[in-house]
Design an enzyme around this catalytic site. Structure first.
Site, PDB file in Angstrom:
ATOM      1  N   HIS A  23       0.859  -1.194   0.000  1.00  0.00           N
ATOM      2  CA  HIS A  23       0.000   0.000   0.000  1.00  0.00           C
ATOM      3  C   HIS A  23       0.890   1.237   0.000  1.00  0.00           C
ATOM      4  CE1 HIS A  23      -3.654  -2.328   0.837  1.00  0.00           C
ATOM      5  NE2 HIS A  23      -2.820  -3.128   1.475  1.00  0.00           N
ATOM      6  N   HIS A  30      -8.444 -10.574  -1.059  1.00  0.00           N
ATOM      7  CA  HIS A  30      -8.459 -10.390   0.391  1.00  0.00           C
ATOM      8  C   HIS A  30      -9.466 -11.420   0.911  1.00  0.00           C
ATOM      9  CE1 HIS A  30      -8.078  -7.874   4.150  1.00  0.00           C
ATOM     10  NE2 HIS A  30      -9.051  -8.720   4.445  1.00  0.00           N
ATOM     11  N   ASP A  62       2.365  -6.385   2.515  1.00  0.00           N
ATOM     12  CA  ASP A  62       1.143  -5.697   2.960  1.00  0.00           C
ATOM     13  C   ASP A  62       1.502  -4.488   3.827  1.00  0.00           C
ATOM     14  OD1 ASP A  62      -1.542  -5.135   3.074  1.00  0.00           O
ATOM     15  OD2 ASP A  62      -1.991  -6.602   4.643  1.00  0.00           O
TER      16      ASP A  62
END
Ligand code: NCD
Ligand code: ZN
Length: 348
Positions: free
Chosen positions: A15, A136, A247
């Site tokens: 991210h 996810h 992540d």
């Protein structure tokens, strides 16, 4: 001193956000990784190729001059994603996957999928064009215990999906349970998984050690020790369908240390160093290159990187906070010792 030279790794789940913090986040990753799969959960989400293209430009503009980095873009799957959008994404060459967030599962997932059936046309187009689905894997019903979300998702959603779309390439992102490890191992070679460094290092005690630790709260949430062991075992086994995905998910300190703190762990400032620590402790440093640098490109059909990094077993102290744009962010291992250093091949 113990040293290890490996092909430069990539991060298959990251991210990077947008706005003032972007330059810091890109630099933290580009220091070590050549490429990263950049998740699309911005506000508004990256739902179309044109948005992915513009986001990619902003990432590259934020990259320090002395660093090289290739962002691998993703689209955010919604109930409305059309097969035409999928074909455009594939044809663009810059979009490498489509992210499936169950609506409400995590940070900025409100526009996610409400019922998997609504995405069947898009999934059929992905299956046909070879664009991977990045999942996810958590159900979000209130009746399901938060620690069981992944297992139930696999049974109720993922397994039936692989039967309906047998040729669809799927990455089950950030696996956290022995059930997920078992499922991916037993699946076809179209199914792979990423593993974060925090799920390899920590079990759920880390959230409660000496009090509430909001900086160890992420989604999927940390699990029991038996699950951590299953992740570690498969990561160091050299299995080709398990690979590195941090992540890394930075949030401002005040958003984590709040009455309702948000989910996400910022691991990029020491990601490859901490993976090295984990593999070293398991006596499996020889398996790090496969996990970090070879298995991911093989699954995505991309070449491995053509340069190397060198890691040295030399401790350093992670700062308690890191300034990022207008905010400060608390990284994984904040204020603690990181046993390995990136000695050579560090960008910047
Ligand atoms: C991620 C984020 O903050 O964007 N949070 C997290 O806990 N991992 C979203 C996600 O991947 O779940
Ligand atoms: Zn994520």
């Amino acid at each position: 001193m113990k040293t290890l030279s490996i092909i430069r790794p990539d991060d298959w789940h990251l991210h990077l956000r947008d706005g003032p913090g972007l330059a810091s986040y890109v630099a933290a990753t580009a220091r070590q990784f050549a490429r990263a799969i950049v998740m699309p959960n911005l506000v508004p989400p990256v739902t179309a190729t044109e948005r992915a293209r513009a986001y990619r430009e902003r990432i590259l503009a934020a990259l320090p001059d002395d660093m090289a980095f290739e962002p691998l873009m993703t689209l955010y799957l919604t109930d409305q994603t059309s097969p035409e959008e999928i074909r455009q994404a594939r044809a663009s060459g810059i979009v490498k996957g489509v992210k499936y967030y169950p609506a409400g599962a995590t940070t900025h997932s409100d526009s996610g999928v409400t019922r998997v059936e609504k995405t069947y046309n898009a999934l059929a187009a992905m299956e046909e064009s070879g664009l991977p689905l990045l999942v996810h894997g958590e159900v979000v019903n209130d009746e399901v215990d938060i620690f069981d979300r992944e297992r139930i998702f696999i049974d109720q959603i993922l397994e039936p999906l692989t039967v309906r779309f047998p040729a669809l390439k799927v990455v089950l992102e950030h696996v956290t349970t022995k059930d997920a490890v078992g499922f991916v191992k037993a699946a076809s070679d179209r199914m792979a998984a990423t593993i974060t460094v925090h799920h390899l290092m920590l079990n759920r005690n880390a959230m409660f050690k000496g009090g509430m630790n909001p900086h160890h709260y992420c989604l999927p949430v940390l699990k029991r020790e038996i699950h951590r062991q299953a992740l570690l075992e498969v990561a160091v086994s050299g299995h080709p369908r398990f690979f590195l995905g941090t992540d890394s998910a930075p949030h401002p300190r005040h958003a984590k240390e709040s009455a309702c703190g948000c989910a996400g762990i910022f691991s990029a400032p020491a990601a490859i160093e901490l993976y090295a620590e984990v593999f070293d402790e398991a006596g499996a440093l020889d398996k790090l290159e496969g996990f970090a640098s070879r298995h991911g490109p093989a699954f995505y059909g991309l070449p491995v990187n053509d340069d190397h990094i060198t890691l040295v077993k030399r401790p350093w102290t992670m700062p308690a906070t890191i300034p990022c744009g207008t905010e400060e962010v608390v990284p994984l291992r904040a204020g603690g010792e990181v046993l390995w250093s990136l000695a050579h091949g560090s960008h910047g």
